[in-house]
Design a protein around this motif. Structure first.
Motif, short mmCIF file in Angstrom:
data_model
loop_
_atom_site.label_atom_id
_atom_site.label_comp_id
_atom_site.label_asym_id
_atom_site.label_seq_id
_atom_site.Cartn_x
_atom_site.Cartn_y
_atom_site.Cartn_z
N UNK A 101 0.80 -1.22 0.00
CA UNK A 101 0.00 0.00 0.00
C UNK A 101 0.83 1.27 0.00
N UNK A 102 1.75 1.44 0.97
CA UNK A 102 2.57 2.67 0.97
C UNK A 102 3.44 2.81 -0.28
N UNK A 103 3.96 1.69 -0.80
CA UNK A 103 4.78 1.77 -2.01
C UNK A 103 3.96 2.22 -3.20
N UNK A 104 2.77 1.62 -3.36
CA UNK A 104 1.89 2.01 -4.46
C UNK A 104 1.43 3.45 -4.31
N UNK A 105 1.09 3.82 -3.09
CA UNK A 105 0.62 5.18 -2.83
C UNK A 105 1.67 6.22 -3.14
N UNK A 106 2.92 5.95 -2.72
CA UNK A 106 3.99 6.90 -3.00
C UNK A 106 4.25 7.06 -4.49
N UNK A 107 4.18 5.95 -5.23
CA UNK A 107 4.39 6.02 -6.68
C UNK A 107 3.25 6.77 -7.37
N UNK A 108 2.01 6.42 -7.02
CA UNK A 108 0.86 7.06 -7.67
C UNK A 108 0.80 8.55 -7.36
N UNK A 109 1.18 8.94 -6.15
CA UNK A 109 1.14 10.36 -5.78
C UNK A 109 2.02 11.18 -6.71
N UNK A 110 3.18 10.63 -7.08
CA UNK A 110 4.06 11.34 -8.01
C UNK A 110 3.59 11.23 -9.44
N UNK A 111 2.97 10.11 -9.79
CA UNK A 111 2.62 9.87 -11.19
C UNK A 111 1.34 10.58 -11.61
N UNK A 124 -0.82 12.56 -9.18
CA UNK A 124 -1.27 13.61 -8.28
C UNK A 124 -1.96 13.06 -7.06
N UNK A 125 -1.95 13.84 -5.98
CA UNK A 125 -2.44 13.36 -4.69
C UNK A 125 -3.91 12.99 -4.72
N UNK A 126 -4.74 13.89 -5.26
CA UNK A 126 -6.18 13.64 -5.22
C UNK A 126 -6.58 12.43 -6.05
N UNK A 127 -5.92 12.23 -7.17
CA UNK A 127 -6.29 11.11 -8.04
C UNK A 127 -5.97 9.75 -7.43
N UNK A 128 -5.05 9.73 -6.47
CA UNK A 128 -4.73 8.46 -5.80
C UNK A 128 -5.97 7.90 -5.10
N UNK A 129 -6.76 8.78 -4.47
CA UNK A 129 -7.96 8.34 -3.78
C UNK A 129 -8.97 7.74 -4.76
#
Length: 407
Positions: free
Chosen positions: A150-160, A162-167
């Motif tokens: 979860x944290x690994x995927x979240x950190x990657x998606x946040x950069x790829x 944007x923060x809001x789109x991760x949710x």
């Protein structure tokens, strides 16, 4: 595919998706709070702690409630309720405009959770006794894998993206878990017939109450031990490694090592527990785990620490599935959901208490005492569990199983 194996696969996918979703926001939660208008570093840390801990605290409160409803209405219904509710709440987090809304939704996230306890109950009650250790061990790898990835995927998606789109992406995965459970999971659930309430209520109907409380405490202790290092790991690795450009990467590897080893060995240890008995695996895992914590205080390089964390992960892999197997053997099937809910609450409280123990012990006594205190707690727990085993019928709980399930 055999029904219980198919349900195991579905429950594994759902457990992975829900735990990954709950932990996915950890790497960028402070950044998201800053995006919502909080600028002071102290306030960001305070709000991040509240947003993180509120989910687990609320989950600990409601887990027995959802477990009781699962015993009355069915376990599949609880899987559907939890996955759909979490999908909606997670998606809503992408639209918040204030930190108050975020914390409120994190609380709601904990309130609608309950997928893990329902999945454990479903698999525990459907799986044949001779395969229960393997099945529950396999199921636990979904939960561990979700917390790990979860944290690994979240950190990657946040950069790829944007923060809001991760949710939004995470909400979509949880909705996928809902649809897979709805279509493929099967449960032949018959509501229990009303029975006269026993004097003393719910707990009076369980012969080995002392056994259950010992298992609940063990669940709390193992999660406490697993999480105690997280607040101090970066600083501890910095002391061990000296000046290096890869502190964050090395620290992440040290934290992830236990979860990785857990996921790789849980099914194997579950199969062994089916042959030798879960009580033996649990006691051995607690004892070895307590011993493994001690040399972590004396390591000289981050790689030595990583190796010991891998060994600790193997011990952790033998603990929770064995606890779940023992709960199954000592609880009437009609009450399994509620009892597994209490056990899940103990695990969530360990998620909260572990970082508090680690940070406060390190602040007042030093890093080494984090490992010493955790080792001591596990050792005492192992000895108390052995005492309970001899005096409350932990080993022979399976003898009562037929009577409990039909009585």
């Amino acid at each position: 595919m055999i029904l219980w194996k198919r349900n195991l696969l579905i429950a594994w996918i759902g457990s992975f998706a829900t735990t990954a979703g709950m932990s996915l926001v950890i790497p960028f939660l402070p950044l998201y709070i800053q995006l919502l208008g909080v600028q002071s570093t102290a306030e960001v840390e305070q709000w991040a702690g509240m947003a993180f801990g509120s989910t687990f605290l609320m989950s600990a409160i409601v887990s027995p409630i959802w477990g009781r409803l699962a015993d009355r209405r069915g376990r599949k219904l609880m899987l559907l309720r939890a996955s759909l509710g979490m999908a909606i709440v997670m998606t809503a987090m992408g639209f918040v405009t204030s930190v108050y809304q975020l914390v409120g939704l994190r609380l709601l996230m904990g309130a609608v959770s309950g997928y893990i306890a329902a999945a454990i109950t479903l698999i525990a009650t459907q799986t044949p006794k001779e395969h229960s250790g393997w099945a529950l061990g396999t199921l636990s790898t979904g939960t561990v894998g979700g917390n790990l990835m979860g944290p690994l995927i979240g950190g990657y998606l946040a950069e790829a993206i944007g923060l809001r789109h991760v949710f939004f992406v995470t909400g979509g995965f949880m909705m996928l878990a809902f649809l897979i459970t709805l279509i493929f999971a099967k449960e032949h659930f018959a509501p229990p017939k009303p029975t006269p309430q026993a004097k003393g209520g719910f707990w009076a109907q369980i012969p080995n109450r002392r056994t259950l409380w010992a298992l609940f405490l063990t669940t709390f202790m193992l999660q406490l031990a697993n999480m105690s290092i997280e607040p101090i790991v970066t600083v501890y690795v910095t002391q061990l490694a000296g000046n290096t450009e890869h502190i964050a990467l090395i620290s992440g590897a040290v934290v992830a090592a236990a979860g990785f080893a857990n996921a790789m060995t849980a099914s194997w240890l579950g199969r062994i527990s089916d042959r030798l008995g879960p009580h033996r695996i649990l006691f051995a895992a607690l004892l070895v785990g307590a011993l493994v914590f001690i040399p972590q205080a004396y390591v000289r390089t981050p790689w030595e620490l990583l190796g010991l964390r891998l060994l600790l992960g193997v011990c952790m892999a033998g603990m929770l599935p064995s606890i779940n197997s023992l709960i199954k053997r000592n609880v009437p099937e009609a009450m399994a959901g509620r009892v597994f809910g209490y056990n899940q609450s103990a695990q969530y409280l360990g998620n909260i208490g572990g970082p508090l123990l680690g940070s406060q012990t390190a602040a007042h006594f030093g890093f080494h005492y984090v490992f010493f205190s955790t080792s001591f707690l596990l050792l005492v727990n192992a000895l108390w569990l052995r005492y309970t085993e001899k005096h409350a019928g932990l080993v022979h709980g399976s003898r009562h199983r037929h009577r409990l399930n039909t009585g």
